[in-house]
Design an enzyme around this catalytic site. Structure first.
Site, short mmCIF file in Angstrom:
data_model
loop_
_atom_site.label_atom_id
_atom_site.label_comp_id
_atom_site.label_asym_id
_atom_site.label_seq_id
_atom_site.Cartn_x
_atom_site.Cartn_y
_atom_site.Cartn_z
N ASP A 80 0.83 -1.21 0.00
CA ASP A 80 0.00 0.00 0.00
C ASP A 80 0.86 1.26 0.00
O ASP A 80 1.76 1.40 0.83
CB ASP A 80 -0.90 -0.03 1.24
N HIS A 81 0.60 2.16 -0.91
CA HIS A 81 1.27 3.47 -0.97
C HIS A 81 2.78 3.36 -1.08
O HIS A 81 3.53 4.03 -0.35
CB HIS A 81 0.89 4.33 0.24
N GLU A 132 -2.30 6.28 -8.60
CA GLU A 132 -3.19 7.28 -7.98
C GLU A 132 -3.06 8.61 -8.71
O GLU A 132 -1.96 9.03 -9.09
CB GLU A 132 -2.84 7.49 -6.50
N HIS A 180 -7.16 10.43 4.51
CA HIS A 180 -6.57 9.44 5.39
C HIS A 180 -6.75 9.87 6.85
O HIS A 180 -6.64 11.05 7.17
CB HIS A 180 -5.08 9.27 5.11
N GLY A 181 -7.01 8.90 7.70
CA GLY A 181 -7.19 9.21 9.12
C GLY A 181 -8.65 9.28 9.49
O GLY A 181 -9.53 8.81 8.76
N HIS A 210 -9.42 5.53 -1.42
CA HIS A 210 -8.56 5.59 -0.25
C HIS A 210 -9.19 6.51 0.79
O HIS A 210 -10.00 7.37 0.47
CB HIS A 210 -7.17 6.12 -0.61
N GLY A 211 -8.77 6.35 2.04
CA GLY A 211 -9.31 7.20 3.10
C GLY A 211 -10.78 6.93 3.35
O GLY A 211 -11.56 7.84 3.57
N ASN A 232 -10.00 1.08 0.80
CA ASN A 232 -9.00 0.88 1.85
C ASN A 232 -9.58 1.20 3.21
O ASN A 232 -10.17 2.27 3.40
CB ASN A 232 -7.78 1.76 1.58
#
Length: 288
Positions: A80-81, A132, A180-181, A210-211, A232
């Site tokens: 991932d990433h 991405e 994210h978060g 994502h996120g 994700n």
């Protein structure tokens, strides 16, 4: 049942469901995620970020890969990433079957160049590649890299078409308003579902969100119906896991992992099960 991400996501793309990519950071979490996915007969992506790899160590990957081979549901092990070409080479060496290259913070031409290089190498040895385009928000210091939420650069549909054509990526993470978060309690995020529809109409490949932690369930559910095939989930399951662990450890007489960790795994699995159902992935292992 271990396979690459391209083959795993192709079925989701054809049947309009999303596969959860659960970020795990220790073997107990990974074991719990395998078990809940098998219980619900749901295909699975085990996602591991470079920071998580540095925590569990490369040797742990061999155990996770062995567990994937024994799984009753189809599984991809996903880097991932990945931020550099060299990181993706490490993913190949460790036995990942899918890799993300995230050059989204770089200028478009640089993003295309590094992604193309990664695709050429990864495809040569059977790995699928996720790219991405656009930028994801970052809500706190523990979250993965991103920009301030009010500075998100949404994915441009025309650029997305050019990016996919020039790089040959197998899936594309798009920016439609996620971060994210975890969002503060007073903030309600909102996805640009109209933008998702525009991108999906132009691109045949699986799209990735994502996120996904903290977004309203109804919006996430709609995004799946509109063509998102991988979502994700990291913060939500980690919070459930570690919040329960703090609660259990309040009893300072406990020391054995079998007394401490099983309730934490169960709390994480409850959240994971809710995501699996939300993404309409339960029972979909039968399609493979």
């Amino acid at each position: 049942m271990l396979m690459n991400g391209r083959d795993l996501l192709a079925v989701a793309n054809e049947n309009y469901f999303a596969i959860p990519a659960f970020n795990i950071s220790d073997y107990a979490m990974g074991k719990g995620i395998f078990e809940i996915s098998e219980k619900l007969n749901a295909p699975l992506i085990v996602a591991i970020h470079p920071d998580e790899v540095s925590h569990i160590g490369g040797d742990a990957l061999a155990a996770l890969i062995q567990r994937a081979h024994r799984s009753s549901v189809p599984v991809a092990i996903h880097w991932d990433h990945g931020g550099t070409y060299e990181q993706v080479l490490l993913a190949i060496q460790l036995g990942f079957t899918s890799a993300m290259i995230d050059a989204s913070m770089q200028p478009f031409e640089d993003n295309v160049a590094i992604t193309t290089k990664v695709v050429d190498t990864a495809h040569a040895v059977g790995l699928s590649v996720e790219g991405e385009l656009g930028t994801i928000g970052k809500l706190d210091e523990q979250a993965e890299d991103g920009v301030l939420v009010d500075q998100i650069a949404f994915t441009d549909p025309a650029e997305a078409v050019e990016y996919v054509q020039r790089t040959g990526v197998d899936s594309l993470a798009i920016a439609i308003g996620t971060a994210h978060g975890l969002y503060p309690k007073h903030v309600t995020p909102q996805l640009k579902l109209d933008l998702l529809q525009q991108i999906k109409a132009l691109l045949p490949i699986p799209l990735v969100l994502h996120g996904g932690s903290g977004n309203p369930d109804d919006e996430i559910g709609q995004s799946v119906k509109l063509g998102v095939n991988k979502i994700n989930i990291s913060s939500d399951i980690k919070v459930a896991y570690h919040d329960k662990m703090r609660e259990i450890l309040a009893d300072t007489s406990l020391r054995e992992p079998n007394s401490i960790q099983p309730p934490c795994i169960a709390a994480m699995q409850e959240v994971a099960a809710q995501k699996i159902h939300l993404f309409d992935a339960a029972g979909k292992a039968d399609l493979y």
